[in-house]
Enzyme design. Structure first.
Site, short mmCIF file in Angstrom:
data_model
loop_
_atom_site.label_atom_id
_atom_site.label_comp_id
_atom_site.label_asym_id
_atom_site.label_seq_id
_atom_site.Cartn_x
_atom_site.Cartn_y
_atom_site.Cartn_z
N GLU A 64 63.45 32.04 10.87
CA GLU A 64 64.23 31.84 12.08
C GLU A 64 64.68 33.19 12.65
O GLU A 64 64.52 34.22 11.99
CB GLU A 64 65.46 30.97 11.74
N ASP A 103 61.03 28.26 19.01
CA ASP A 103 61.74 29.53 19.18
C ASP A 103 60.89 30.71 18.72
O ASP A 103 61.38 31.83 18.60
CB ASP A 103 63.10 29.50 18.43
N HIS A 118 59.29 30.95 15.77
CA HIS A 118 59.30 31.26 14.34
C HIS A 118 57.97 30.96 13.67
O HIS A 118 57.21 30.10 14.13
CB HIS A 118 60.46 30.56 13.61
N ASP A 141 56.11 26.99 3.30
CA ASP A 141 57.53 26.66 3.23
C ASP A 141 57.78 25.22 2.76
O ASP A 141 56.85 24.42 2.66
CB ASP A 141 58.20 26.90 4.60
C1 GLP Z 1 58.08 23.89 11.24
C2 GLP Z 1 57.26 24.64 10.20
C3 GLP Z 1 56.40 25.68 10.87
C4 GLP Z 1 55.59 25.04 12.00
C5 GLP Z 1 56.53 24.42 13.02
C6 GLP Z 1 55.82 23.79 14.19
O1 GLP Z 1 59.09 24.69 11.72
N1 GLP Z 1 58.08 25.30 9.25
O2 GLP Z 1 55.54 26.26 9.91
O3 GLP Z 1 54.81 26.02 12.60
O4 GLP Z 1 57.28 23.44 12.34
O5 GLP Z 1 55.48 22.47 13.95
P1 GLP Z 1 54.68 21.57 14.96
O6 GLP Z 1 53.24 21.96 14.79
O7 GLP Z 1 54.95 20.17 14.51
O8 GLP Z 1 55.17 21.85 16.32
#
Ligand code: GLP
Length: 264
Positions: free
Chosen positions: A144, A137, A139, A67
């Site tokens: 989302e 959440d 995702h 993404d």
């Molecule tokens: C963002 C990314 C996800 C990732 C999430 C968690 O939402 N799009 O791909 O899994 O962050 O990030 P973190 O590892 O910093 O908690």
């Protein structure tokens, strides 16, 4: 699903890197799906170490990131592109032409770009191993709540919680992006193998819902229950709300004995 509970974040990062490195050694032209977020930093550090010290070769590896924020220029330090180069690509030998990250610098023509991203994955022969993180959440990518399990790469509006979670990476005077381009759940489920990393108490609820909750578009990581080869690497803190922890530990033990190749 293989649930692999590690004692801490360091062990989680080492195990994740071992799995990715092993996959590259078995298939030099691995099509590797990558994720961003703090959880991935240990994996990237460890892969860089293996590249330097053990000569892990990325020359034929083709990567696809999950993404990217919409509205940030590629060079902006908060973009996922910048994150990937700073933390990983600048330190290993993946040729730049083999790196794919959705283009979030766009202001229009999203559909066309998303279709092209899907086509690039198809043309490469699909993804062999997709690494994922998980949002609070539940995702995956930026899928989302209410993301269809059939969704493909597309534009997605971020929830208030996700915008808040990501604010820490942006200077206080800068607006945090409210939309992103993300691979869809359908895209992710087509990967041959999936490796999800979850670390820390803040992810405990999401991990429990993803693994033991019902299949629901409200927790898009629950879609992994439909995948035939997913490994969920979680540290003790992130595993705290799992009901069947002892069973997962004994299943892992048995896997080590009888089918160790599942852990490669
Ligand atoms: C963002 C990314 C996800 C990732 C999430 C968690 O939402 N799009 O791909 O899994 O962050 O990030 P973190 O590892 O910093 O908690």
């Amino acid at each position: 699903m293989l649930v692999f509970i590690t004692k801490d974040y360091a062990e989680l990062s080492r195990e994740a890197a071992r799995i990715v490195a092993r996959a590259i050694r078995r298939k030099r032209d691995l099509r590797l799906g990558l994720a961003t977020g703090e959880t991935q930093l240990g994996l990237y550090r460890e892969l860089v170490r293996i590249h330097r010290e053990e000569g892990l070769d990325f020359a034929r590896v083709v990567t696809f990131n999950l993404d990217e924020y919409v509205g940030l220029d590629a060079g902006q330090p908060q973009s996922f592109r910048a994150f990937m180069f700073t933390n990983f690509f600048d330190h290993v030998n993946v040729p730049v032409g083999q790196i794919h990250i959705p283009n979030g610098a766009l202001r229009k023509d999203f559909e066309k770009t998303c279709e092209e991203y899907e086509r690039a994955i198809q043309d490469a022969g699909g993804i062999d191993l997709q690494v994922l993180g998980i949002g609070k959440d539940g995702h995956i990518g930026f899928n989302e709540p209410a993301s269809s399990f059939a969704s493909r790469t597309r534009l997605k509006t971020l929830t208030a919680q996700t915008i808040e979670d990501n604010r820490r990476n942006f200077p206080p005077d800068k607006e945090t992006p409210r939309a992103a381009i993300t691979m869809g759940i359908g895209t992710i489920l087509e990967a041959q193998r999936i490796l999800l990393l979850g670390s820390g108490a803040a992810k405990a609820r999401a991990i429990a819902l993803a693994i033991e909750g019902p299949l629901t578009a409200s927790v898009t990581a629950s879609a992994l229950q439909l995948h035939r080869d997913s490994t969920l690497l979680v540290d003790r803190e992130a595993a705290a709300e799992l009901r069947h922890k002892d069973y997962y530990d004994s299943a892992l033990e048995m896997t080590r004995k009888l089918t160790p190749e599942r852990l490669w």
